[in-house]
Design a protein around this motif. Sequence first.
Motif, PDB file in Angstrom:
ATOM      1  N   GLY A 199       0.798  -1.302   0.153  1.00 39.64           N
ATOM      2  CA  GLY A 199      -0.016   0.075   0.177  1.00 39.64           C
ATOM      3  C   GLY A 199       0.602   1.153   0.168  1.00 39.64           C
ATOM      4  N   VAL A 200       2.054   1.056  -0.534  1.00 39.18           N
ATOM      5  CA  VAL A 200       2.921   2.440  -0.733  1.00 39.18           C
ATOM      6  C   VAL A 200       3.187   2.652  -2.219  1.00 39.18           C
ATOM      7  CG1 VAL A 200       4.843   3.380  -0.085  1.00 39.18           C
ATOM      8  CG2 VAL A 200       3.986   1.836   1.655  1.00 39.18           C
ATOM      9  N   ALA A 201       2.310   3.698  -2.411  1.00 35.62           N
ATOM     10  CA  ALA A 201       2.525   3.772  -4.204  1.00 35.62           C
ATOM     11  C   ALA A 201       3.454   5.034  -4.519  1.00 35.62           C
ATOM     12  CB  ALA A 201       1.058   3.783  -4.813  1.00 35.62           C
ATOM     13  N   ARG A 202       4.118   4.818  -5.464  1.00 35.58           N
ATOM     14  CA  ARG A 202       4.773   6.338  -5.887  1.00 35.58           C
ATOM     15  C   ARG A 202       4.433   6.449  -7.513  1.00 35.58           C
ATOM     16  NH1 ARG A 202      11.121   5.731  -6.856  1.00 35.58           N
ATOM     17  NH2 ARG A 202      10.839   7.745  -7.580  1.00 35.58           N
ATOM     18  N   SER A 203       4.811   7.923  -7.719  1.00 34.75           N
ATOM     19  CA  SER A 203       4.964   8.410  -9.016  1.00 34.75           C
ATOM     20  C   SER A 203       6.096   8.787  -9.295  1.00 34.75           C
ATOM     21  CB  SER A 203       3.640   9.516  -9.209  1.00 34.75           C
ATOM     22  OG  SER A 203       4.175  10.537  -8.672  1.00 34.75           O
ATOM     23  N   PHE A 204       6.572   8.869 -10.594  1.00 39.89           N
ATOM     24  CA  PHE A 204       7.931   9.317 -11.022  1.00 39.89           C
ATOM     25  C   PHE A 204       8.119  10.669 -11.435  1.00 39.89           C
ATOM     26  CE2 PHE A 204       7.840   4.742 -11.076  1.00 39.89           C
ATOM     27  CZ  PHE A 204       8.969   4.410 -10.682  1.00 39.89           C
ATOM     28  N   GLN A 205       8.995  11.383 -11.069  1.00 41.87           N
ATOM     29  CA  GLN A 205       9.141  12.629 -11.677  1.00 41.87           C
ATOM     30  C   GLN A 205       9.248  12.800 -13.130  1.00 41.87           C
ATOM     31  OE1 GLN A 205      13.071  14.162 -10.366  1.00 41.87           O
ATOM     32  NE2 GLN A 205      12.627  16.204 -11.206  1.00 41.87           N
ATOM     33  N   ILE A 206      10.058  11.784 -13.831  1.00 45.55           N
ATOM     34  CA  ILE A 206       9.812  11.716 -15.198  1.00 45.55           C
ATOM     35  C   ILE A 206       8.774  10.658 -15.632  1.00 45.55           C
ATOM     36  CG2 ILE A 206      11.133  11.196 -17.320  1.00 45.55           C
ATOM     37  CD1 ILE A 206      13.787  11.924 -15.777  1.00 45.55           C
ATOM     38  N   THR A 207       7.825  11.309 -16.548  1.00 43.82           N
ATOM     39  CA  THR A 207       6.622  10.441 -16.579  1.00 43.82           C
ATOM     40  C   THR A 207       6.909   8.878 -16.975  1.00 43.82           C
ATOM     41  OG1 THR A 207       5.802  12.337 -17.395  1.00 43.82           O
ATOM     42  CG2 THR A 207       4.721  10.459 -17.969  1.00 43.82           C
ATOM     43  N   LEU A 240       0.686   7.674  -0.639  1.00 46.41           N
ATOM     44  CA  LEU A 240       1.050   8.184  -1.848  1.00 46.41           C
ATOM     45  C   LEU A 240       2.321   9.077  -1.935  1.00 46.41           C
ATOM     46  CD1 LEU A 240      -2.343   9.369  -3.433  1.00 46.41           C
ATOM     47  CD2 LEU A 240      -1.035   7.499  -4.346  1.00 46.41           C
ATOM     48  N   LEU A 241       3.327   8.517  -2.449  1.00 48.21           N
ATOM     49  CA  LEU A 241       4.605   9.380  -2.755  1.00 48.21           C
ATOM     50  C   LEU A 241       4.883   9.859  -4.043  1.00 48.21           C
ATOM     51  CD1 LEU A 241       6.856   6.593  -1.221  1.00 48.21           C
ATOM     52  CD2 LEU A 241       5.747   8.360  -0.050  1.00 48.21           C
ATOM     53  N   LEU A 242       4.490  11.254  -4.157  1.00 49.58           N
ATOM     54  CA  LEU A 242       4.502  11.566  -5.527  1.00 49.58           C
ATOM     55  C   LEU A 242       5.758  12.515  -5.681  1.00 49.58           C
ATOM     56  CD1 LEU A 242       0.630  12.933  -5.272  1.00 49.58           C
ATOM     57  CD2 LEU A 242       1.473  10.759  -6.138  1.00 49.58           C
ATOM     58  N   ASP A 243       6.415  12.259  -6.815  1.00 48.92           N
ATOM     59  CA  ASP A 243       7.711  12.839  -7.125  1.00 48.92           C
ATOM     60  C   ASP A 243       7.294  13.842  -8.165  1.00 48.92           C
ATOM     61  OD1 ASP A 243      10.228  13.899  -7.158  1.00 48.92           O
ATOM     62  OD2 ASP A 243      11.011  11.865  -7.768  1.00 48.92           O
ATOM     63  N   GLU A 244       7.162  15.246  -7.843  1.00 50.97           N
ATOM     64  CA  GLU A 244       6.958  16.348  -8.700  1.00 50.97           C
ATOM     65  C   GLU A 244       5.930  16.221 -10.064  1.00 50.97           C
ATOM     66  OE1 GLU A 244       9.888  18.682 -10.154  1.00 50.97           O
ATOM     67  OE2 GLU A 244      11.306  18.163  -8.424  1.00 50.97           O
ATOM     68  N   PRO A 245       4.512  15.761  -9.104  1.00 51.15           N
ATOM     69  CA  PRO A 245       3.434  15.429  -9.865  1.00 51.15           C
ATOM     70  C   PRO A 245       3.257  16.598 -11.224  1.00 51.15           C
ATOM     71  CG  PRO A 245       2.606  15.851  -7.982  1.00 51.15           C
ATOM     72  CD  PRO A 245       4.165  15.738  -7.900  1.00 51.15           C
ATOM     73  N   MET A 246       3.484  17.916 -10.728  1.00 51.36           N
ATOM     74  CA  MET A 246       2.962  19.075 -11.493  1.00 51.36           C
ATOM     75  C   MET A 246       4.302  19.421 -12.732  1.00 51.36           C
ATOM     76  SD  MET A 246       1.269  19.315  -8.860  1.00 51.36           S
ATOM     77  CE  MET A 246      -0.188  19.950  -8.220  1.00 51.36           C
TER      78      MET A 246
END
Lengths: 304, 335, 253
Positions: free
Chosen positions: C85-93, C174-180
């Motif tokens: 249950g630890v999800a991440r997104s990446f800085q580079i898509t 949610l670990l979001l790496d610079e989603p914007m």
Amino acid sequence: MLLFLEQLLNGLQFGVTLLLMASGLTLIFGIMNLINLAHGSLFMVGAYVGATAIAHGSGFFLGLLAGVGAAAITGMVMEFVIMRRLYRRDHLDQVLATFGLILFFNEMVSIVWGRQPIAMDPPAFLSGTVEFIPGAPYPAFRLAVIATGILVTGFLYFLVMKTRIGMWIRAGASNREMIGALGVNISLLYTLLFGFGAALAGLAGVMAAPFSAVQSGMGENILILTFVVIVIGGIGSIRGAVAGALLIGLTDTLGRVYIPDLMRLWLPPSVADGAGASLASMMIYILMAVVLAFRPRGLFQTHG
Amino acid sequence: MVKNISRKSWSTITIFVVLALVPPVAHAFDNSFLITMFNRAVIYAVAAVGLDLIIGFGGMVSFGHAAFFGIGAYTAGILGTHAFDGSDFIFGWTGSNDAFVVWPLAMLVAAFFGLIIGLISLRTSGVYFIMITLAFAQLFYFFFVSLSQYGGEDGLSLWDRNAIPGLDLYDRNTFYYLCCAILLAVWFLLSRLVGSRFGRVIIGCKQNERRMRALGYDPLLYKLTAFCISAAIGGLAGALIANHSEFVSPGLLHWSRSGELMVIVILGGLGTLVGPIYGALALFLMEESLVSFTEHWQVILGPVLILVVVFFRGGIVGFLSGAGKATVKSGGDHG
Amino acid sequence: MDNAQDRPVFEARNLYKSYGGLRATDDLSIQLEVGKIHALIGPNGAGKTTALSQLSGELRPDGGQVWFDGQDITRFSMPKRARMGVARSFQITAIFDDFTVAENVAVAVQSRTRHHFSFWRAVTRDVQINKRTAALLDQVGLAGFASRRAADLAHGQKRQLEIAMALALDPKVLLLDEPMAGMGPTESNQLAELLERLKPDFAILLVEHDMNIVFRLADVISVLVNGAMIASGSVDQIRENEDVQKAYLAEGY
């Protein structure tokens, strides 16, 4: 003990041949990101042309020059016509196209020289032995091969690490566009570099010719061993290529001599010789598997 | 990957119809060699379809698939030899001649070695993977060369073809259609597989392994499974080729055989499953027709391969489905 | 045992990571709670992504611990953490270019369902997966693009797709790496609204450059400089912190 020293030198000599192949291959891979199966064909071209020239009385040095030159020119033509279309392709395409090149070269060679292997003698002035270890005369030609290999590798290392050309090469590897903007003609640089790698393969071919039959398909045996060297050493690393080449050269040479002897300690001679010989031929691949099991990216893994 | 479904199924139907028509046509022209040649192509196609699973869908460029082909062939050859002369193979078992024993075993043995090779080589990727699989295949090549009790370099004759109750495998047509049926089955099973959950996972691993890990998948597990399945299919094809030529030799494991299998996959169309069937037929037909011109046919085949790689991306199936080069760039226009 | 509900659901304690002589992460501690957005800011090269990679399990810290749901997960791999249950997104898509938008989300949804060793049934007809996929696409505003090839999406849509894939894991964190990153103002604003909607149900770590977004969304802000946390507190506290201003002024912000 003397026999052991002699085998050690034989292993070194084989290792040096592998090293010449591996440094060219790893240079081309490291810089152009190209896997070239036809590198073995360049080895073969060197051996055939060198052996033929010498057989027609060119003398050893001219023959050597002919072999190296033929390989270099073949390499540059190869680069100009085909390889440069493949730099941006994936490795699968490169493997396939260069596989096609192998088929072409192997068949071409048998059209020109026939299917029978040809032989090459070491030059007269190196046909004697040198007794630099007391009590163990050692063939002078083999020593010359070892010395040449060490010199060439040293030169290569100097070229890549210390010179302006080397700097371009290393910069080109990391940033093709930037180095192009500096006004260096990358295409030409790559063609020359490819020719240089090919020349190394040709040199290895001429120097190996007296020890093995010069025949169609000879390039692929050494190519696959070269791959093992590179895989063990770590791709793109000259130091790794040196370590891998020595390891494989020694393992293969010493294995063939001593493994059957070792097996005789436990097994009856008739069984030991057969099993020993088969184990010896598989030894380097087993070594590779063991190294990879512990270090998946080779002994001298480069980043990335 | 989902594009042109109808055209792709047409190319599948067409190729199997063509294969089915080979024996009657051969008999009409009184040329039974044609069946032998096509049979060979069909068997190579079986291995190549299996190879397409890992190269085309899993992104694992195995340059050592001839190893599994050879392992399967030797399984059939060795078991057959013992069954023929009644000698001990292992633990008092005297081998077997029963296709229902030998063929699954060939698959199992190949999958087992696939597991070992995969465990070591799948921890790497890219060029490393290519070189390592090639080197492993060479290991097995030398193993069989030195296996003197089973013929060593000279190879081993299969004295009897394997037996299936109710079928005469010595009958050219029967054996040919059996191989075609196996090819159809393998194609069908793998087509289901690449569309299944498992299939989606390995396709995902090919595209972006790091993302798959972030989504909770351990890529190695799935890639290894796919690799073993592909190895098993290679082993099955090996058992078939042993029956076809009634002879096995280390030549089956030669590195150029691995190259040939890759050529078949690419020539036919990577990642299409039906492509390799076209590829096998094309390669063997090309070989046969070139041989009739010159014994040095490889001097022509080599450049043809290069041209195919450089200019003819997408392979035969890509060409047939009218996409060719364009598929690579604009796959999303159906959305 | 302390009272469980006082505890943050996700916690890093004294993480250290160095490369050669360089301290990339220096005694970093951070707590995430459900219902709160914790922003991690800092100048370029401060080690934000390195820190996030240690939280997600892609990098192993040299020292320190990572706790999730009362369990020490320091030694757990990225896939294992993702499944927990630890999800991440990446800085580079990082999306699957050749998959359709729906397939991208579906492969993430599938990760929750386990049965990956199903070799036979067509995954495209899996009702369970398809329903959840459709719901997620709707949630992030990509419902109309389901059958579009992912590579053909606009940049902002790709970032939304990434969020959908992370949500598909049914995560708590949610670990979001610079989603914007790379988004225009309109797109950023849409995504900020989405994060605000998500906030009550998740513990969110937001690595972000855009200070307006950070000040708008964050409940807690931590400032990282050279791998070390120089300040942590509410929006107002950080706004007025002199050290923070110095660190940012030095960088030319």
